[in-house]
Design a protein around this motif. Structure first.
Motif, PDB file in Angstrom:
ATOM      1  N   ASP A  87       0.887  -1.282   0.083  1.00 26.54           N
ATOM      2  CA  ASP A  87       0.033   0.239   0.071  1.00 26.54           C
ATOM      3  C   ASP A  87       0.874   1.235  -0.120  1.00 26.54           C
ATOM      4  OD1 ASP A  87      -2.294  -1.651   0.140  1.00 26.54           O
ATOM      5  OD2 ASP A  87      -2.638  -1.053   2.163  1.00 26.54           O
ATOM      6  N   LEU A  88       1.821   1.240   0.867  1.00 25.16           N
ATOM      7  CA  LEU A  88       2.816   2.229   0.843  1.00 25.16           C
ATOM      8  C   LEU A  88       3.361   2.495  -0.594  1.00 25.16           C
ATOM      9  CD1 LEU A  88       4.401   2.217   4.372  1.00 25.16           C
ATOM     10  CD2 LEU A  88       2.457   3.388   3.774  1.00 25.16           C
TER      11      LEU A  88
ATOM     12  N   GLY B  49       3.641   5.640  -2.585  1.00 24.45           N
ATOM     13  CA  GLY B  49       5.107   6.358  -3.244  1.00 24.45           C
ATOM     14  C   GLY B  49       4.995   6.408  -4.577  1.00 24.45           C
ATOM     15  N   LEU B  50       4.420   5.528  -5.366  1.00 20.88           N
ATOM     16  CA  LEU B  50       4.360   5.758  -6.748  1.00 20.88           C
ATOM     17  C   LEU B  50       3.643   6.801  -7.346  1.00 20.88           C
ATOM     18  CD1 LEU B  50       5.086   4.258  -9.606  1.00 20.88           C
ATOM     19  CD2 LEU B  50       2.966   3.058  -9.441  1.00 20.88           C
ATOM     20  N   GLY B  51       2.620   7.148  -6.837  1.00 23.27           N
ATOM     21  CA  GLY B  51       2.000   8.254  -6.975  1.00 23.27           C
ATOM     22  C   GLY B  51       2.697   9.619  -6.658  1.00 23.27           C
ATOM     23  N   ARG B  52       3.350   9.643  -5.407  1.00 26.73           N
ATOM     24  CA  ARG B  52       4.082  10.683  -5.025  1.00 26.73           C
ATOM     25  C   ARG B  52       5.184  11.045  -5.910  1.00 26.73           C
ATOM     26  NH1 ARG B  52       3.595  13.114   0.248  1.00 26.73           N
ATOM     27  NH2 ARG B  52       4.829  14.949   0.223  1.00 26.73           N
ATOM     28  N   LEU B  53       6.050  10.160  -6.429  1.00 22.77           N
ATOM     29  CA  LEU B  53       7.037  10.380  -7.535  1.00 22.77           C
ATOM     30  C   LEU B  53       6.559  10.663  -8.797  1.00 22.77           C
ATOM     31  CD1 LEU B  53       9.987   9.494  -7.808  1.00 22.77           C
ATOM     32  CD2 LEU B  53       9.474   7.126  -8.603  1.00 22.77           C
ATOM     33  N   SER B  54       5.474  10.313  -9.239  1.00 17.48           N
ATOM     34  CA  SER B  54       4.810  10.749 -10.350  1.00 17.48           C
ATOM     35  C   SER B  54       4.510  12.277 -10.379  1.00 17.48           C
ATOM     36  CB  SER B  54       3.599  10.077 -10.995  1.00 17.48           C
ATOM     37  OG  SER B  54       4.055   8.634 -10.868  1.00 17.48           O
ATOM     38  N   SER B  55       4.054  12.904  -9.227  1.00 12.49           N
ATOM     39  CA  SER B  55       3.838  13.957  -9.084  1.00 12.49           C
ATOM     40  C   SER B  55       4.917  15.049  -9.234  1.00 12.49           C
ATOM     41  CB  SER B  55       3.089  14.298  -7.660  1.00 12.49           C
ATOM     42  OG  SER B  55       4.140  14.328  -6.635  1.00 12.49           O
ATOM     43  N   LYS B  56       6.029  14.703  -9.188  1.00 14.03           N
ATOM     44  CA  LYS B  56       7.448  15.459  -9.384  1.00 14.03           C
ATOM     45  C   LYS B  56       7.764  15.700 -10.474  1.00 14.03           C
ATOM     46  CE  LYS B  56       9.465  13.513  -5.111  1.00 14.03           C
ATOM     47  NZ  LYS B  56      10.959  12.915  -4.486  1.00 14.03           N
ATOM     48  N   TYR B  57       7.119  14.893 -11.820  1.00 10.82           N
ATOM     49  CA  TYR B  57       7.355  15.607 -13.224  1.00 10.82           C
ATOM     50  C   TYR B  57       6.495  16.515 -13.418  1.00 10.82           C
ATOM     51  CZ  TYR B  57       9.777  11.166 -13.421  1.00 10.82           C
ATOM     52  OH  TYR B  57      10.723  10.127 -13.134  1.00 10.82           O
TER      53      TYR B  57
END
Length: 205
Positions: A67-68, A72-80
């Motif tokens: 779940d984490l 984290g996958l979504g959070r990482l994507s938001s950096k682009y």
């Protein structure tokens, strides 16, 4: 070498003296399909190949980490920058605000709804919602849902072992298969029923 169910059982029995290997296999299994992994872990515990509490701990770790990972996958994507620009659109801002307000309900609902965990948990990270709130909510949801499913599967497994003997693994595999396909079938039937109801309403009008 011929590979069948008997060989699979022998493999698990060979690892009975090393519960950490079985725990590792359970954790890996949760990353693939968590509910079938929970049922399977309960059946393995019934066979005495691993202590039930150790099986539960492995399930908690695997599912919670998974779940984490989605967050984290979504959070990482938001950096682009392209993703950031997309998230600034009016419709996405409204979605983010809604999810932020209903975050707890959305996380718990996604735990029970087939196919909703990936988009919901990833979206929480994508919109950069509170990680502490996310982790706490999903941790509680994992504990209660996994414990309940494991307990039911364990008790059912004990009954299967006592009543069906050598057929226990065939029935156990049937339970795992049902865990995989039954929620999807119910979801499809629900959609079909809603479509039929809508068509009838349009015809009556």
């Amino acid at each position: 070498m011929e590979w069948d169910l008997g060989n699979f059982i022998n493999l698990l029995q060979a690892q009975a003296g090393n519960p950490f290997i079985i725990m590792g296999l359970i954790i890996i299994a949760t990353f693939i399909l968590e509910d079938p992994a929970t049922v399977g872990a309960a059946l393995v515990a019934v066979e005495g190949l691993i202590d039930p509490y150790l099986a539960l701990i492995a399930l908690y770790i695997g599912i919670f980490v998974g779940d984490l990972g989605l967050y984290g996958l979504g959070r990482l994507s938001s950096k682009y920058w392209r993703v950031r620009d997309f998230l600034k659109r009016k419709g996405m801002v409204a979605t983010s605000n809604w999810l932020d307000g209903w975050m707890v309900q959305a996380i718990i609902g996604a735990r029970f709804a087939p196919g909703m965990r990936l988009p919901t948990y990833t979206a929480c990270g994508l919109f950069r919602l509170s990680f502490t709130k996310f982790a706490l909510t999903t941790g509680i949801a994992v504990f209660f849902w996994t414990s309940a499913l494991f307990a039911v599967s364990y008790l059912a497994g004990e009954f299967v072992v006592m009543q069906l003997g050598e057929w226990r693994w065939a029935i156990g595999i049937g339970l795992v298969v049902a865990t995989i396909f039954l929620p999807r079938l119910l979801k499809k039937l629900t959609k079909n029923m809603a479509f039929v109801t809508k068509q009838k309403a349009m015809t009556n009008n």
